[in-house]
Design a protein around this motif. Structure first.
Motif, short mmCIF file in Angstrom:
data_model
loop_
_atom_site.label_atom_id
_atom_site.label_comp_id
_atom_site.label_asym_id
_atom_site.label_seq_id
_atom_site.Cartn_x
_atom_site.Cartn_y
_atom_site.Cartn_z
N ARG A 130 0.86 -1.15 0.01
CA ARG A 130 -0.09 0.21 0.06
C ARG A 130 1.02 1.23 0.10
NH1 ARG A 130 -5.39 -1.35 3.65
NH2 ARG A 130 -5.55 -3.53 2.91
N VAL A 131 1.12 2.05 -1.25
CA VAL A 131 2.01 2.83 -1.27
C VAL A 131 1.33 4.23 -1.73
CG1 VAL A 131 3.99 3.92 -2.49
CG2 VAL A 131 3.86 1.37 -2.10
N TYR A 132 0.05 3.91 -2.61
CA TYR A 132 -0.48 5.11 -3.32
C TYR A 132 -1.81 5.21 -2.81
CZ TYR A 132 3.31 4.17 -6.73
OH TYR A 132 4.58 3.80 -7.30
N GLN A 133 -2.39 6.55 -3.02
CA GLN A 133 -3.99 6.56 -2.60
C GLN A 133 -4.53 7.10 -3.94
OE1 GLN A 133 -5.87 5.99 -0.33
NE2 GLN A 133 -4.53 5.05 1.12
N TRP A 135 -6.67 3.14 -3.11
CA TRP A 135 -6.02 1.90 -3.26
C TRP A 135 -5.71 1.24 -4.39
CZ3 TRP A 135 -8.99 -1.94 -5.08
CH2 TRP A 135 -10.39 -1.66 -5.73
N LEU A 137 -4.84 2.27 -7.39
CA LEU A 137 -3.72 2.50 -8.02
C LEU A 137 -2.36 1.48 -7.59
CD1 LEU A 137 -3.30 6.53 -7.85
CD2 LEU A 137 -3.57 5.18 -9.62
N ASN A 138 -2.39 1.02 -6.23
CA ASN A 138 -1.47 0.09 -5.93
C ASN A 138 -1.41 -1.36 -6.73
OD1 ASN A 138 -0.34 1.42 -3.59
ND2 ASN A 138 -2.47 1.28 -2.84
N PHE A 141 -0.34 -0.44 -10.56
CA PHE A 141 0.89 -0.28 -10.70
C PHE A 141 1.78 -1.68 -10.47
CE2 PHE A 141 0.05 4.30 -9.97
CZ PHE A 141 -0.06 4.64 -11.43
N HIS A 142 1.12 -2.62 -9.84
CA HIS A 142 1.79 -3.99 -9.65
C HIS A 142 1.86 -4.83 -10.79
CE1 HIS A 142 2.31 -7.76 -7.49
NE2 HIS A 142 2.59 -6.98 -6.35
#
Ligand SMILES: [Zn+2]
Length: 168
Positions: A130-133, A135, A137-138, A141-142
Motif C-alpha cells: 500500500r503505497v499510493y492513494q 487503493w 492505484l497500488n 502499478f503492480h
C-alpha cells in the motif's frame, strides 16, 4: 483483481460453450450466466459498504470462501447428473465454475481464505504494497496487473474472432 474478472469469465464461457452442443443451450444465455458468475463474488461489496461499513475485508466473507464456490460447483454437478433436461444445470455449472475462477484470480494479488471456514488464514500469491492513494492505484502499478491486461487482451481477441466468424 481489478478489471479481469468479467473478461476471464467471458473467455472460459466461450471456450466451454462447445461442450453444451447437445444440450441446445442458447449461446448468449450461457455467456451471460458465466460472466455473471465471474463477478458474483464481488457483489459482497454492497454488504461491505452498506452494512459492514468496511470493518472487515470483503474477502473474509463467505462469498469469497473457495469452499462456497466448490460446494456450488458440486451442487450444480449433482443437479446436472440427476436432471433429464440439463440446460439449467449447465448454466448453474458455468455460473459456479466461474465463481470459483474468481477465487483463483483474486488469489494472484489479494488475500483468499483457502481453508475457510475451518482456518481463517489468508493466503496471497503476491503482496501488493500500500503505497499510493486511492487503493486501486497500488494494483494498477503492480506487476500482477500485466496478467489482467493479458486476460482483457485475450478476451478482446476472442470476441473479435467470434464476430468475424459470425459474419461469414
Ligand atoms: Zn473478488
Amino acid at each position: 483483481m481489478l478489471i479481469a474478472h468479467l473478461p476471464a469469465g467471458y473467455i472460459v464461457s466461450v471456450l466451454t460453450y462447445p461442450m453444451t452442443a447437445r444440450l441446445q443451450v442458447e449461446c448468449k444465455t450461457y455467456l451471460r450466466c458465466g460472466m455473471l458468475g465471474a463477478v458474483a463474488p464481488d457483489f459482497d461489496m454492497i454488504y461491505f459498504y452498506l452494512v459492514d461499513g468496511g470493518m472487515h475485508p470483503h474477502h473474509s466473507y463467505f462469498s469469497h470462501f473457495p469452499l462456497t464456490w466448490l460446494l456450488l460447483v458440486a451442487a450444480a454437478a449433482v443437479y446436472y447428473r440427476r436432471s433429464a433436461d440439463r440446460r439449467l444445470p449447465m448454466l448453474a455449472l458455468v455460473f459456479a465454475g466461474n465463481g470459483f475462477l474468481h477465487m483463483l484470480l483474486d488469489y494472484v494479488a489479494s488475500n483468499i481464505y483457502w481453508l475457510a471456514p475451518f482456518v481463517l488464514q489468508p493466503f496471497s500469491l503476491t503482496i501488493v504494497e500500500r503505497v499510493y492513494q486511492p487503493w486501486w492505484l497500488n494494483f494498477l502499478f503492480h506487476r500482477a496487473f500485466a496478467l489482467e491486461i493479458a486476460i482483457v487482451a485475450t478476451a478482446l481477441l476472442i470476441r473479435q474472432r467470434r464476430c468475424a466468424l459470425l459474419k461469414k
